[in-house]
Scaffold this motif. Structure first.
Motif, PDB file in Angstrom:
ATOM      1  N   ILE A  29       0.856  -1.193   0.000  1.00 54.63           N
ATOM      2  CA  ILE A  29       0.000   0.000   0.000  1.00 54.63           C
ATOM      3  C   ILE A  29       0.888   1.237   0.000  1.00 54.63           C
ATOM      4  O   ILE A  29       1.869   1.310   0.752  1.00 54.63           O
ATOM      5  N   ASP A  30       0.529   2.219  -0.816  1.00 59.71           N
ATOM      6  CA  ASP A  30       1.231   3.495  -0.902  1.00 59.71           C
ATOM      7  C   ASP A  30       0.145   4.554  -0.900  1.00 59.71           C
ATOM      8  O   ASP A  30      -0.673   4.599  -1.824  1.00 59.71           O
ATOM      9  N   LEU A  31       0.089   5.372   0.156  1.00 60.71           N
ATOM     10  CA  LEU A  31      -0.997   6.355   0.211  1.00 60.71           C
ATOM     11  C   LEU A  31      -0.582   7.644   0.891  1.00 60.71           C
ATOM     12  O   LEU A  31       0.466   7.723   1.520  1.00 60.71           O
ATOM     13  N   VAL A  32      -1.453   8.626   0.754  1.00 62.59           N
ATOM     14  CA  VAL A  32      -1.271   9.924   1.398  1.00 62.59           C
ATOM     15  C   VAL A  32      -2.429  10.122   2.370  1.00 62.59           C
ATOM     16  O   VAL A  32      -3.597   9.942   1.996  1.00 62.59           O
ATOM     17  N   ALA A  33      -2.098  10.468   3.600  1.00 71.20           N
ATOM     18  CA  ALA A  33      -3.103  10.844   4.600  1.00 71.20           C
ATOM     19  C   ALA A  33      -3.142  12.369   4.623  1.00 71.20           C
ATOM     20  O   ALA A  33      -2.096  13.025   4.643  1.00 71.20           O
ATOM     21  N   SER A  34      -4.339  12.930   4.597  1.00 72.11           N
ATOM     22  CA  SER A  34      -4.448  14.398   4.601  1.00 72.11           C
ATOM     23  C   SER A  34      -5.603  14.853   5.482  1.00 72.11           C
ATOM     24  O   SER A  34      -6.527  14.093   5.756  1.00 72.11           O
ATOM     25  N   GLY A  35      -5.507  16.103   5.919  1.00 67.98           N
ATOM     26  CA  GLY A  35      -6.537  16.710   6.748  1.00 67.98           C
ATOM     27  C   GLY A  35      -6.570  16.222   8.179  1.00 67.98           C
ATOM     28  O   GLY A  35      -7.481  16.565   8.937  1.00 67.98           O
ATOM     29  N   CYS A  36      -5.595  15.423   8.591  1.00 64.30           N
ATOM     30  CA  CYS A  36      -5.602  14.829   9.933  1.00 64.30           C
ATOM     31  C   CYS A  36      -5.506  15.905  11.017  1.00 64.30           C
ATOM     32  O   CYS A  36      -4.730  16.853  10.886  1.00 64.30           O
ATOM     33  N   ARG A  37      -6.304  15.730  12.050  1.00 65.34           N
ATOM     34  CA  ARG A  37      -6.301  16.658  13.184  1.00 65.34           C
ATOM     35  C   ARG A  37      -4.901  16.760  13.792  1.00 65.34           C
ATOM     36  O   ARG A  37      -4.440  17.830  14.139  1.00 65.34           O
ATOM     37  N   ASP A  38      -4.212  15.631  13.926  1.00 65.69           N
ATOM     38  CA  ASP A  38      -2.831  15.608  14.406  1.00 65.69           C
ATOM     39  C   ASP A  38      -1.937  15.670  13.163  1.00 65.69           C
ATOM     40  O   ASP A  38      -1.812  14.695  12.410  1.00 65.69           O
ATOM     41  N   ALA A  39      -1.311  16.805  12.935  1.00 66.47           N
ATOM     42  CA  ALA A  39      -0.539  17.061  11.712  1.00 66.47           C
ATOM     43  C   ALA A  39       0.600  16.070  11.493  1.00 66.47           C
ATOM     44  O   ALA A  39       1.055  15.895  10.363  1.00 66.47           O
ATOM     45  N   ARG A  40       1.051  15.376  12.530  1.00 71.07           N
ATOM     46  CA  ARG A  40       2.122  14.392  12.362  1.00 71.07           C
ATOM     47  C   ARG A  40       1.710  13.262  11.421  1.00 71.07           C
ATOM     48  O   ARG A  40       2.556  12.577  10.854  1.00 71.07           O
ATOM     49  N   PHE A  41       0.394  13.070  11.262  1.00 68.62           N
ATOM     50  CA  PHE A  41      -0.102  11.965  10.439  1.00 68.62           C
ATOM     51  C   PHE A  41      -0.484  12.382   9.028  1.00 68.62           C
ATOM     52  O   PHE A  41      -0.962  11.570   8.247  1.00 68.62           O
ATOM     53  N   ASN A  42      -0.266  13.637   8.680  1.00 72.86           N
ATOM     54  CA  ASN A  42      -0.459  14.077   7.294  1.00 72.86           C
ATOM     55  C   ASN A  42       0.795  13.730   6.510  1.00 72.86           C
ATOM     56  O   ASN A  42       1.897  13.970   6.971  1.00 72.86           O
ATOM     57  N   GLY A  43       0.628  13.146   5.347  1.00 70.23           N
ATOM     58  CA  GLY A  43       1.783  12.863   4.510  1.00 70.23           C
ATOM     59  C   GLY A  43       1.738  11.500   3.857  1.00 70.23           C
ATOM     60  O   GLY A  43       0.727  10.802   3.876  1.00 70.23           O
ATOM     61  N   HIS A  44       2.877  11.112   3.311  1.00 70.25           N
ATOM     62  CA  HIS A  44       3.042   9.892   2.520  1.00 70.25           C
ATOM     63  C   HIS A  44       3.357   8.702   3.429  1.00 70.25           C
ATOM     64  O   HIS A  44       4.281   8.773   4.239  1.00 70.25           O
ATOM     65  N   PHE A  45       2.603   7.598   3.254  1.00 76.51           N
ATOM     66  CA  PHE A  45       2.798   6.375   4.025  1.00 76.51           C
ATOM     67  C   PHE A  45       2.936   5.187   3.077  1.00 76.51           C
ATOM     68  O   PHE A  45       2.316   5.158   2.023  1.00 76.51           O
ATOM     69  N   VAL A  46       3.737   4.214   3.469  1.00 79.42           N
ATOM     70  CA  VAL A  46       3.844   2.955   2.729  1.00 79.42           C
ATOM     71  C   VAL A  46       3.777   1.805   3.727  1.00 79.42           C
ATOM     72  O   VAL A  46       4.118   1.960   4.902  1.00 79.42           O
ATOM     73  N   GLY A  47       3.325   0.649   3.230  1.00 75.50           N
ATOM     74  CA  GLY A  47       3.266  -0.512   4.094  1.00 75.50           C
ATOM     75  C   GLY A  47       2.593  -1.683   3.429  1.00 75.50           C
ATOM     76  O   GLY A  47       2.484  -1.746   2.202  1.00 75.50           O
ATOM     77  N   LYS A  48       2.119  -2.604   4.248  1.00 79.24           N
ATOM     78  CA  LYS A  48       1.539  -3.851   3.766  1.00 79.24           C
ATOM     79  C   LYS A  48       0.161  -4.100   4.367  1.00 79.24           C
ATOM     80  O   LYS A  48      -0.118  -3.712   5.500  1.00 79.24           O
TER      81      LYS A  48
END
Length: 142
Positions: free
Chosen positions: A90-109
């Motif tokens: 999985i390759d995705l972008v999290a956006s609009g998160c209340r906790d800004a640390r979780f906004n951005g590009h994520f990869v995983g399984k």
């Protein structure tokens, strides 16, 4: 009298086959608990992890979209088979998160467990934080 019993047995077998088939591929609609935390290599979790209900939709073409409303996060990206058609990278972008640390590009399984009828996801942020690495994990079901 024997025929109604055969019909019940056939319907039961068909239902079991359909349920098992739901967990042979990672595509589809998923929902479950999403865990948000920041991990530091030396000391483990940094701060309190938080758990929120969320959804994920993975299309046949690999497109991924999802939402974790209580965290105010939307998820969008792509997926592809990982080792087998039952698991995904999985390759995705999290956006609009209340906790800004979780906004951005994520990869995983995403790894399926067909016997227990769930999938687990583990995603790591691609950007480095002073406090560690943002992680999103989930246990999801169809």
């Amino acid at each position: 009298m024997r025929y109604p019993l055969l019909a019940v047995l056939a319907a039961s077998s068909l239902t079991t086959a359909v349920q098992a088939q739901e967990y042979t591929r990672y595509q589809g609609a998923w929902s479950g608990s999403f865990l948000f935390y920041v991990a530091q290599q030396d000391t483990g979790t940094q701060g309190s992890p938080e758990v929120f209900p969320g959804t994920l939709q993975i299309e046949i073409d690999g497109a991924v979209r999802g939402a974790v409303p209580e965290a105010a996060c939307t998820l969008a990206g792509s997926s592809m088979d990982y080792i087998s058609p039952a698991n995904a990278s999985i390759d995705l972008v999290a956006s609009g998160c209340r906790d800004a640390r979780f906004n951005g590009h994520f990869v995983g399984k995403l790894i399926l467990n067909p016997q227990l009828k769930y999938a687990s996801i583990r995603l790591s942020s691609m950007r480095s934080l002073d406090a560690g690495t943002a992680q999103i994990s989930a246990i999801i079901r169809h």
